[in-house]
Design a protein around this motif. Structure first.
Motif, PDB file in Angstrom:
ATOM      1  N   SER A 171     -12.293  12.233   6.748  1.00  0.00           N
ATOM      2  CA  SER A 171     -13.584  12.676   6.557  1.00  0.00           C
ATOM      3  C   SER A 171     -13.753  14.074   6.907  1.00  0.00           C
ATOM      4  CB  SER A 171     -14.606  11.966   7.707  1.00  0.00           C
ATOM      5  OG  SER A 171     -15.652  12.739   7.415  1.00  0.00           O
TER       6      SER A 171
ATOM      7  N   ALA B  47     -12.168  15.797   3.673  1.00  0.00           N
ATOM      8  CA  ALA B  47     -12.967  15.880   2.473  1.00  0.00           C
ATOM      9  C   ALA B  47     -14.348  16.588   2.409  1.00  0.00           C
ATOM     10  CB  ALA B  47     -13.601  14.254   2.406  1.00  0.00           C
ATOM     11  N   ASN B  48     -15.027  16.716   3.871  1.00  0.00           N
ATOM     12  CA  ASN B  48     -16.229  17.627   4.035  1.00  0.00           C
ATOM     13  C   ASN B  48     -16.089  19.036   4.266  1.00  0.00           C
ATOM     14  OD1 ASN B  48     -17.818  15.411   3.562  1.00  0.00           O
ATOM     15  ND2 ASN B  48     -17.647  14.775   5.861  1.00  0.00           N
ATOM     16  N   ALA B  49     -14.745  19.390   5.098  1.00  0.00           N
ATOM     17  CA  ALA B  49     -14.709  20.797   5.264  1.00  0.00           C
ATOM     18  C   ALA B  49     -13.838  21.372   4.499  1.00  0.00           C
ATOM     19  CB  ALA B  49     -14.031  20.914   7.062  1.00  0.00           C
ATOM     20  N   LEU B  50     -12.896  21.019   4.014  1.00  0.00           N
ATOM     21  CA  LEU B  50     -11.894  21.457   3.141  1.00  0.00           C
ATOM     22  C   LEU B  50     -12.072  21.287   1.596  1.00  0.00           C
ATOM     23  CD1 LEU B  50      -8.508  20.929   5.118  1.00  0.00           C
ATOM     24  CD2 LEU B  50     -10.174  22.984   5.292  1.00  0.00           C
ATOM     25  N   GLY B  51     -13.148  20.308   1.484  1.00  0.00           N
ATOM     26  CA  GLY B  51     -13.270  20.176  -0.049  1.00  0.00           C
ATOM     27  C   GLY B  51     -12.322  19.071  -0.771  1.00  0.00           C
ATOM     28  N   LEU B  52     -11.471  18.495   0.075  1.00  0.00           N
ATOM     29  CA  LEU B  52     -10.380  17.574  -0.553  1.00  0.00           C
ATOM     30  C   LEU B  52     -11.072  16.739  -1.301  1.00  0.00           C
ATOM     31  CD1 LEU B  52      -7.406  17.359  -1.071  1.00  0.00           C
ATOM     32  CD2 LEU B  52      -7.381  16.051   1.020  1.00  0.00           C
ATOM     33  N   ASP B  53     -10.436  15.999  -2.389  1.00  0.00           N
ATOM     34  CA  ASP B  53     -11.320  14.904  -2.974  1.00  0.00           C
ATOM     35  C   ASP B  53     -11.072  13.732  -2.227  1.00  0.00           C
ATOM     36  OD1 ASP B  53     -12.242  13.465  -4.995  1.00  0.00           O
ATOM     37  OD2 ASP B  53     -10.578  13.360  -6.262  1.00  0.00           O
ATOM     38  N   GLU B  54     -12.338  13.004  -1.957  1.00  0.00           N
ATOM     39  CA  GLU B  54     -12.090  11.575  -1.177  1.00  0.00           C
ATOM     40  C   GLU B  54     -11.469  10.559  -1.833  1.00  0.00           C
ATOM     41  OE1 GLU B  54     -16.240  10.221  -0.693  1.00  0.00           O
ATOM     42  OE2 GLU B  54     -16.791  11.872   0.616  1.00  0.00           O
TER      43      GLU B  54
END
Length: 117
Positions: free
Chosen positions: A77, A80-87
């Protein structure tokens, strides 16, 4: 409807075949050892005193596996949210990684538990 029945019959046959091969092979090995003059005491699986009980090992490994999965969800989480990695990449990757770490820790703790026991 016929496909579901075939799957269950196939599953039953596979389990039966594995059990049959296991027991017949074990019987042949034992007969060969008896013919060579081996003692019958090797067939009795006695409890070793220094081993940890099975339930303790299972609880430790299961707890560490579930804790690893829980930590992995938090890490995914964050990724995905802080670093913008694909979920679709973050969640499965971290879950498998942390579950593996949890199982490895469980393995090492089991070895340590058996040495102490």
């Amino acid at each position: 409807m016929g496909g579901e029945v075939i799957v269950f019959i196939s599953l039953f046959l596979v389990v039966f075949g594995i059990c049959y091969l296991y027991f017949t092979t074990r019987n042949k090995e034992r007969l060969a050892l008896i013919e060579k003059g081996a003692e019958a005491s090797i067939f009795v699986k006695g409890k070793r005193e220094e081993t940890a009980p099975f339930w303790k090992v299972l609880i430790v490994n299961l707890a560490l596996l579930l804790m690893g999965i829980g930590v992995a969800i938090f890490v995914a989480s964050f990724l995905a949210n802080a670093l913008g990695l694909d979920e679709e990449v973050a969640y499965p990757g971290t879950i498998f990684l942390m579950a593996g770490v949890g199982l490895y820790l469980g393995f090492t703790l089991t070895k340590k538990l058996e040495k102490e026991g």
